[in-house]
Design a protein around this motif. Structure first.
Motif, mmCIF file in Angstrom:
data_model
loop_
_atom_site.group_PDB
_atom_site.id
_atom_site.type_symbol
_atom_site.label_atom_id
_atom_site.label_comp_id
_atom_site.label_asym_id
_atom_site.label_seq_id
_atom_site.Cartn_x
_atom_site.Cartn_y
_atom_site.Cartn_z
ATOM 1 N N GLY A 25 -7.363 -18.431 -11.356
ATOM 2 C CA GLY A 25 -6.933 -16.284 -11.013
ATOM 3 C C GLY A 25 -5.281 -16.143 -11.186
ATOM 4 N N GLY A 42 -7.448 -12.691 -15.002
ATOM 5 C CA GLY A 42 -6.978 -13.552 -13.761
ATOM 6 C C GLY A 42 -8.881 -12.604 -13.317
ATOM 7 N N ILE A 43 -9.870 -12.126 -13.359
ATOM 8 C CA ILE A 43 -11.142 -11.810 -12.907
ATOM 9 C C ILE A 43 -11.553 -12.720 -13.683
ATOM 10 C CG2 ILE A 43 -12.604 -10.244 -11.862
ATOM 11 C CD1 ILE A 43 -10.587 -8.776 -11.537
ATOM 12 N N PRO A 46 -12.318 -17.249 -13.680
ATOM 13 C CA PRO A 46 -12.657 -17.361 -11.996
ATOM 14 C C PRO A 46 -14.795 -17.173 -12.087
ATOM 15 C CG PRO A 46 -10.698 -16.682 -11.320
ATOM 16 C CD PRO A 46 -10.760 -16.295 -13.139
#
Length: 117
Positions: A25, A42-43, A46
């Motif tokens: 992330g 970033g989301i 993960p």
């Protein structure tokens, strides 16, 4: 005393798992791209790692949808935790990446020695 060491190693494994997700992330949000891409990676990064772990590695393979064993499990862990280390490295945190992967190696060796794999 050995029980305490094994429990500490299990805690380390859990923290390393969380570390992979944080690292991926963090890497996503450090990309030199627009905020839409940063947010997506970033989301989404993960989330993809969580999906892979849930399918193949959760609970030491006991809770996984398609549990892997033996060399396949070892390859999964090397790639999964290595992905976390590479994400740290790509974020510019080379020393943190080395420490992270070193902790994974220690954890894995202890799990092998204690027949916990």
């Amino acid at each position: 005393m050995l029980v305490l060491a094994k429990n500490a190693n299990a805690l380390l494994m859990f923290l390393l798992e969380l570390g992979v997700l944080f690292s991926v992330g963090y890497w996503g949000f450090t990309l030199s791209a627009g905020w839409a891409v940063k947010l997506l990676v970033g989301i989404g990064g993960p989330a993809l790692f969580v999906a892979a772990w849930a399918l193949f590695g959760a609970g030491g393979g006991k809770n996984a949808t398609y549990p892997l064993t033996g060399l396949a499990r070892a390859a999964l862990e090397i790639l999964w935790f290595g992905g976390g280390a590479l994400a740290l490295y790509a974020s510019g945190l080379a020393a943190s990446a080395a420490v992270f992967y070193g902790l994974f190696i220690v954890n894995a060796v202890l799990r092998i020695v204690w027949n916990e794999v």
